[in-house]
Each structure stands twice: as C-alpha cells, then as structure tokens.
Design an enzyme around this catalytic site. Sequence first.
Site, PDB file in Angstrom:
ATOM      1  N   HIS A 162       0.846  -1.204   0.000  1.00  0.00           N
ATOM      2  CA  HIS A 162       0.000   0.000   0.000  1.00  0.00           C
ATOM      3  C   HIS A 162       0.871   1.239   0.000  1.00  0.00           C
ATOM      4  CE1 HIS A 162      -3.255   2.765   1.322  1.00  0.00           C
ATOM      5  NE2 HIS A 162      -4.046   1.842   0.817  1.00  0.00           N
ATOM      6  N   PHE A 163       1.400   1.663  -1.004  1.00  0.00           N
ATOM      7  CA  PHE A 163       1.473   1.140  -2.358  1.00  0.00           C
ATOM      8  C   PHE A 163       2.946   0.987  -2.697  1.00  0.00           C
ATOM      9  CE2 PHE A 163      -2.474   3.631  -2.196  1.00  0.00           C
ATOM     10  CZ  PHE A 163      -3.377   2.675  -2.590  1.00  0.00           C
TER      11      PHE A 163
END
Length: 157
Positions: free
Chosen positions: A54-55
């Site tokens: 993420h991410f």
Amino acid sequence: MTTETKSADIQLIQRILPHRYPFLLVDKVVEIDGYSSAVGIKNVTMNEPHFQGHFPGTPIMPGVTIVEAMAQTAGVMLGVGMDIIDSELLIYFMNIDNCKFRRKVVPGDVMKMHVETLRGKMGGKIFKFRGTATVEGEVAAQAEFSAYVDLTGEKST
C-alpha cells in the site's frame, strides 16, 4: 474536583490493549484526561508491513489503520481513565461515522491521534468517540466511532 492529566508509555499501553505487532498502532499517549479525552502518538515507519502493498513505490498509510490508531488511543484512554489496567479488556468497533481522509500519512510522519468521548459513562459498556488524526498540525483523518467495552476478567499471571 480537579482532573489529573496522565500519560501512557508503551509498557502501560501493552498492559491495557491486547494488540501486538504488527497491529499495535499507538507508540505512546501523551495526554489522558480521565476518560474524556486523550492525545496519542504514532511514529510512522517504513518497517510497517502494510507499506509492502500500500502502495509499492509510494507508501501511504491505509486509512483503516489511521482510524484503528484513533480507536486504540481511545482504548488506552478508557483503560487509564477507568482504571482497568491488567485486565482482559477488549473493545469492539460498533460503527464508524463521518469518516474523512484529508491528507496522506507516509513513513517519517509523526501522527497525533486526538480523541474525545462524546457518550459513555464510568462502568458503561457503550461509548461514542470523536477522533482526529493530525500530522504537523494538518488534519489527516477524522471520524466518529462507537465501541463496545468487553471486560471479561483479570489476566492470568
């Protein structure tokens, strides 16, 4: 009646909350005013596992973990404010309302979680809170949330 402002270091937090790595999201609570308000601190680091996905390449703290950090701060506040330390305290989300995300939280940030009790009383089981997470004075997230307090008994030693 005077209210004494208290705090909680990580050792005390672990005596109140059942959460552990990787889901303990409060490093310390710097202000606790009974069970009415508190300010917690989360030092956000790249070592946290949610940043792997993420991410990739652009690590952003998931909004749900920001709300969870606010809820854990509220849990510590209740533990200290209601003197339920070293117990089998569990606090369950009942709902989350008016949740808004306003700013990214990234590794290197110091996130402050400000929580206040909107409803609930000493010895009660249902509480409603308002939480605001800030970074460098900017609002990152805010929400109202309700929780059920389940105090099942003393921890065994």
